[in-house]
Design a protein around this motif. Structure first.
Motif, short mmCIF file in Angstrom:
data_model
loop_
_atom_site.label_atom_id
_atom_site.label_comp_id
_atom_site.label_asym_id
_atom_site.label_seq_id
_atom_site.Cartn_x
_atom_site.Cartn_y
_atom_site.Cartn_z
N SER A 157 -11.12 3.74 9.10
CA SER A 157 -11.39 4.49 10.33
C SER A 157 -10.89 5.92 10.21
CB SER A 157 -10.70 3.81 11.52
OG SER A 157 -11.07 2.47 11.65
N LEU A 158 -9.67 6.08 9.69
CA LEU A 158 -9.11 7.43 9.55
C LEU A 158 -9.84 8.22 8.48
CD1 LEU A 158 -5.30 6.68 9.95
CD2 LEU A 158 -6.95 7.41 11.68
N SER A 159 -10.31 7.53 7.44
CA SER A 159 -11.10 8.21 6.42
C SER A 159 -12.41 8.73 7.02
CB SER A 159 -11.39 7.26 5.26
OG SER A 159 -10.18 6.82 4.64
N LEU A 160 -13.01 7.95 7.92
CA LEU A 160 -14.22 8.39 8.61
C LEU A 160 -13.93 9.55 9.56
CD1 LEU A 160 -15.59 4.82 9.33
CD2 LEU A 160 -16.68 6.50 7.82
N ALA A 161 -12.80 9.47 10.25
CA ALA A 161 -12.42 10.57 11.14
C ALA A 161 -12.21 11.86 10.37
CB ALA A 161 -11.15 10.19 11.91
N ARG A 162 -11.67 11.74 9.17
CA ARG A 162 -11.47 12.93 8.33
C ARG A 162 -12.81 13.59 7.96
NH1 ARG A 162 -6.89 12.52 4.48
NH2 ARG A 162 -5.94 13.95 5.97
N LEU A 163 -13.88 12.80 7.95
CA LEU A 163 -15.21 13.37 7.67
C LEU A 163 -15.82 14.03 8.90
CD1 LEU A 163 -16.76 10.54 5.46
CD2 LEU A 163 -15.79 12.72 4.71
N GLY A 164 -15.10 14.04 10.01
CA GLY A 164 -15.54 14.77 11.19
C GLY A 164 -16.08 13.94 12.32
N THR A 192 -4.65 -2.71 -7.88
CA THR A 192 -5.02 -1.33 -7.54
C THR A 192 -6.42 -1.23 -6.97
OG1 THR A 192 -5.74 -0.98 -9.82
CG2 THR A 192 -3.46 -0.36 -9.27
N GLY A 193 -7.19 -2.31 -7.01
CA GLY A 193 -8.55 -2.26 -6.47
C GLY A 193 -8.59 -1.93 -5.00
N LEU A 194 -7.61 -2.42 -4.23
CA LEU A 194 -7.58 -2.19 -2.79
C LEU A 194 -6.40 -1.32 -2.36
CD1 LEU A 194 -8.69 -5.70 -1.48
CD2 LEU A 194 -10.03 -3.59 -1.52
N THR A 195 -5.78 -0.66 -3.30
CA THR A 195 -4.69 0.27 -2.98
C THR A 195 -4.94 1.58 -3.72
OG1 THR A 195 -3.37 -0.76 -4.74
CG2 THR A 195 -2.94 -1.47 -2.48
N PRO A 196 -5.85 2.41 -3.20
CA PRO A 196 -6.20 3.64 -3.91
C PRO A 196 -5.08 4.67 -3.96
CG PRO A 196 -7.22 3.60 -1.75
CD PRO A 196 -6.61 2.25 -1.96
N GLY A 197 -4.09 4.53 -3.10
CA GLY A 197 -2.97 5.47 -3.13
C GLY A 197 -1.92 5.03 -4.12
N GLU A 198 -1.01 4.20 -3.66
CA GLU A 198 0.12 3.74 -4.48
C GLU A 198 0.28 2.24 -4.27
OE1 GLU A 198 5.00 4.34 -4.72
OE2 GLU A 198 3.79 5.47 -3.27
N HIS A 199 0.19 1.48 -5.35
CA HIS A 199 0.34 0.02 -5.24
C HIS A 199 1.79 -0.36 -5.41
CE1 HIS A 199 -0.79 -4.20 -5.42
NE2 HIS A 199 0.05 -4.33 -6.42
N GLU A 200 2.30 -1.15 -4.46
CA GLU A 200 3.67 -1.65 -4.53
C GLU A 200 3.66 -3.17 -4.58
OE1 GLU A 200 5.98 -0.13 -1.32
OE2 GLU A 200 5.92 1.95 -2.05
N LYS A 256 0.79 -1.24 0.00
CA LYS A 256 0.00 0.00 0.00
C LYS A 256 0.82 1.28 0.00
CE LYS A 256 -3.95 -2.28 2.19
NZ LYS A 256 -4.89 -2.27 3.32
N GLY A 257 2.12 1.19 -0.20
CA GLY A 257 2.93 2.40 -0.30
C GLY A 257 2.97 3.20 0.98
N ASP A 258 3.24 4.49 0.85
CA ASP A 258 3.34 5.39 2.00
C ASP A 258 1.93 5.85 2.37
OD1 ASP A 258 3.79 7.37 3.87
OD2 ASP A 258 5.49 8.25 2.80
N GLN A 259 1.30 5.12 3.27
CA GLN A 259 -0.09 5.41 3.59
C GLN A 259 -0.24 6.71 4.37
OE1 GLN A 259 -2.59 1.92 4.64
NE2 GLN A 259 -0.68 0.77 4.51
N ALA A 260 0.73 7.03 5.22
CA ALA A 260 0.65 8.28 5.96
C ALA A 260 0.66 9.47 5.00
CB ALA A 260 1.81 8.38 6.95
N ALA A 261 1.50 9.42 3.98
CA ALA A 261 1.54 10.50 2.98
C ALA A 261 0.22 10.56 2.22
CB ALA A 261 2.71 10.29 2.03
N HIS A 264 -0.98 8.48 14.08
CA HIS A 264 0.04 9.44 14.52
C HIS A 264 0.77 10.08 13.34
CE1 HIS A 264 3.28 11.20 16.88
NE2 HIS A 264 4.15 10.58 16.08
N GLU A 265 1.17 9.25 12.38
CA GLU A 265 1.98 9.76 11.27
C GLU A 265 1.17 10.58 10.27
OE1 GLU A 265 3.84 6.32 9.64
OE2 GLU A 265 5.04 5.93 11.45
N SER A 266 -0.13 10.30 10.18
CA SER A 266 -0.97 11.06 9.26
C SER A 266 -1.53 12.32 9.89
CB SER A 266 -2.13 10.19 8.78
OG SER A 266 -3.01 9.88 9.85
#
Length: 283
Positions: A65-72, A195-203, A24-29, A93-95
């Protein structure tokens, strides 16, 4: 309740989670740059969650979970896997996206939450969750106990009808079989889905992953899910079925029709691959 099989699944998930996150690459980024792992279907079922407390059951490594937190939402994620929760806490922490993550067998967590009189406006679970649970009524009762009056449970899951097929679209599993099914461990479905389950960067990540720990799955039909929620005192408000699977290429020849929605090969009839529901706790 088969706590022994839950424990076996914990070990299997610990091993698989390392493999999954290696792709999943650099998920925090990804999150710092505004990324989200949510699909439109679960966002629409959840509705507006800003300012609400939200419990995410079987949260895995915390990306949703973090995507939901980003929605408030004020998010608490629970998962049985030590590796998943440790990763989720690091990612939070890193995000820079705050959320709480708690490691526990879900049924034990429900008991602890009830003893502590914890409650939430929304409870959410999605994609490949209940197949790891040996007692559906205990699951539904736990959800009902931690929901606040007028709170809602939102559920998105792969359709059990599709789960009767093996990878080659051949009928293989018994829809009505209630015995736990032993498998060769949680597989690397993230690698298989590309890429179906790696919306950021697939490694490439780990190659040819083989899980050293067997896993055990339980099959629950749609009627069993709905009935368990009703028996727990919840009111079903909405249910949807979908002819595509979000992100997951679980069978041979699945095609991406856009938006990481996976469908069967050309020439196959459409079948339900996912379903979602909303159930409310009456005031």
């Amino acid at each position: 309740m088969r706590k022994d099989l839950h424990e076996a699944n914990r070990l299997s998930w610990n091993a698989a989670t390392v493999a999954h996150n290696s792709h999943k690459g650099d998920q925090a980024a990804f999150f710092r740059n505004g990324g989200s792992t949510l699909f439109p279907e679960e966002v629409e079922l959840l509705g507006e969650i800003r300012g609400l407390s939200l419990l995410h059951l079987q949260c895995n490594s915390g990306q949703d979970s973090l995507s939901l937190a980003r929605l408030g939402a004020d998010v608490t994620g629970v998962d049985i896997s030590d590796e998943a929760i440790a990763f989720a806490r690091r990612l939070s922490h890193e995000s820079g996206i705050p959320a709480r993550f708690e490691r526990e067998d879900l049924f034990a967590w429900f008991e602890q939450a009830a003893d502590g009189q914890r409650s939430f406006d929304r409870v959410f679970a999605s994609y490949g969750t209940i197949c790891w649970l040996s007692d559906l009524d205990a699951w539904a009762r736990g959800i009902a106990r931690v929901l606040r009056p007028d709170g809602r449970f939102v559920f998105m899951e792969f359709h059990p009808f599709a789960m009767v097929f093996n990878e080659r679209w051949q009928p293989f599993y018994d829809y009505f079989d209630k015995a736990p099914v032993e498998e060769d461990g949680v597989g690397d479905y993230v690698a298989e889905s590309g890429t179906g389950l790696t919306p950021g960067e697939h490694e490439t990540g780990m190659v040819d992953f083989r899980n050293p720990h067997n896993s055990y799955e339980f099959y629950w039909g749609v009627g069993e899910v709905v009935s368990a929620l009703i028996r727990a005192g919840l009111t079903l408000e909405r249910m949807e079925e979908f002819p595509f699977a979000n992100g997951w290429r679980g069978f041979e020849g699945m095609r991406d029709i856009g938006g990481r929605r996976m469908v069967p090969p050309e020439g196959m009839p459409r079948i339900p691959l996912m379903y979602g529901l909303v159930a409310r706790k009456r005031p």
